[in-house]
Write an enzyme that holds these catalytic residues in place. Structure first.
Site, PDB file in Angstrom:
ATOM      1  N   GLY A  16      -9.886 -13.873 -11.886  1.00 54.73           N
ATOM      2  CA  GLY A  16      -9.155 -14.110 -10.648  1.00 54.73           C
ATOM      3  C   GLY A  16      -9.854 -13.624  -9.400  1.00 54.73           C
ATOM      4  N   TYR A 155       7.560  -5.314  -6.505  1.00 56.06           N
ATOM      5  CA  TYR A 155       6.169  -5.605  -6.145  1.00 56.06           C
ATOM      6  C   TYR A 155       5.932  -5.344  -4.661  1.00 56.06           C
ATOM      7  CZ  TYR A 155       1.959  -8.410  -5.276  1.00 56.06           C
ATOM      8  OH  TYR A 155       0.720  -8.836  -4.882  1.00 56.06           O
ATOM      9  N   PRO A 185      -3.503 -11.313   0.526  1.00 58.34           N
ATOM     10  CA  PRO A 185      -3.462 -12.725   0.152  1.00 58.34           C
ATOM     11  C   PRO A 185      -2.031 -13.256   0.082  1.00 58.34           C
ATOM     12  CG  PRO A 185      -4.724 -11.393  -1.422  1.00 58.34           C
ATOM     13  CD  PRO A 185      -3.937 -10.460  -0.569  1.00 58.34           C
ATOM     14  N   GLY A 186      -1.925 -14.577   0.024  1.00 57.86           N
ATOM     15  CA  GLY A 186      -0.631 -15.220  -0.128  1.00 57.86           C
ATOM     16  C   GLY A 186      -0.500 -15.824  -1.512  1.00 57.86           C
ATOM     17  N   GLY A 189      -4.088 -19.488  -6.445  1.00 64.05           N
ATOM     18  CA  GLY A 189      -4.041 -20.199  -7.721  1.00 64.05           C
ATOM     19  C   GLY A 189      -4.787 -19.461  -8.821  1.00 64.05           C
TER      20      GLY A 189
END
Length: 259
Positions: A16, A155, A185-186, A189
């Site tokens: 990732g 979270y 980050p948003g 994927g």
């Protein structure tokens, strides 16, 4: 101006965003110490770093352990000849209503997401001081560190806590030439978002993939982020062009949360 010749340590580097960060820093000229829970899981990242012409070492360790992080930093110096950049990337996510958060889930999330960053900051700062030079400490936050969302209370609270750590550490370490920043980050994927989508589906009854699609629809730039989008920004934070920046956690989300 580049980071050629620098040594960086990346936690959570097996896949990732962590893997993308390691490969990007290697392409910018840095050698990499790669840390994840299981050393063997880092073989792919190591190969990608070496394909960029840079050296890499792989280390098994748990960010919840201060000793493991200190050992990783020591290994970077011993095997790669220095230590200049700390990327506290490792973290976990999950979904669930605030009313349903268990003590075990609370402890696990804060231990990995917050304690792991705190110990990473401590290990890096101590080593920079020992080596007699400044350095870059960078930590993963999230859009959820700026705006909490339903079913992400636990979270989100860990990421708000990391923002607080970043600000305090930046103020304490600036006099030593050490900068401390974060990246937020948003919707990225990665396997983590695939897991979150499945959890949302179980909780809400939505079809698998529907929650991810819903969030992506709200992104101003019209697509989900890739790990490489985030890695490019981390490269800026790791490099000399960000030398006058500290204590910040900028959004890199394609336009979801605006500040």
């Amino acid at each position: 101006m580049t980071i050629k010749g620098k040594v960086a340590l990346v936690t959570g580097a097996a896949q990732g965003i962590g893997q993308a960060i390691a490969v990007r820093l290697a392409s910018d000229g840095a050698d990499l110490a790669l840390l994840d829970l299981t050393k063997d899981d880092l073989d792919e990242t190591k190969a990608k770093v070496e394909a960029e012409g840079q050296r890499a070492i792989t280390l098994g360790g748990d960010v919840r352990s201060k000793a493991d992080l200190e050992s990783a930093v020591d290994s970077a110096v011993a095997e790669l000849g220095g230590f200049d950049i700390m990327i506290n990337n490792a973290g976990i996510a999950g979904v669930g209503a605030v009313e349903t958060i268990s003590e075990a889930d609370f402890d696990r999330s804060f231990d990995i997401n917050v304690k792991g960053v705190m110990f990473g900051i401590q290990a890096a700062a101590a080593k920079f001081k020992e080596l007699g030079h400044g350095g870059k400490i960078i930590a993963a936050t999230s859009i959820a560190a700026h705006d909490s969302f339903p079913m992400t209370g636990l979270y989100s609270s860990t990421k708000f806590a990391v923002r607080g750590l970043i600000q305090a550490a930046a103020k304490e370490l600036g006099a030593f030439g050490i900068t401390v920043n974060g990246y937020s980050p948003g919707i990225v994927g990665t396997g983590m978002w695939e897991q979150l989508d499945r959890e949302f589906a179980e909780l809400t009854g939505a079809e698998v993939g529907a929650t991810f699609a819903k969030y992506v629809e709200g992104i101003t730039l019209g697509r989900a982020s890739t790990p490489e989008d985030v890695a490019g920004f981390v490269s800026y934070l790791a490099g000399p062009d960000s030398d006058y920046m500290t204590g910040q956690t900028p959004l890199i989300d394609g336009g979801i949360v605006f500040r």
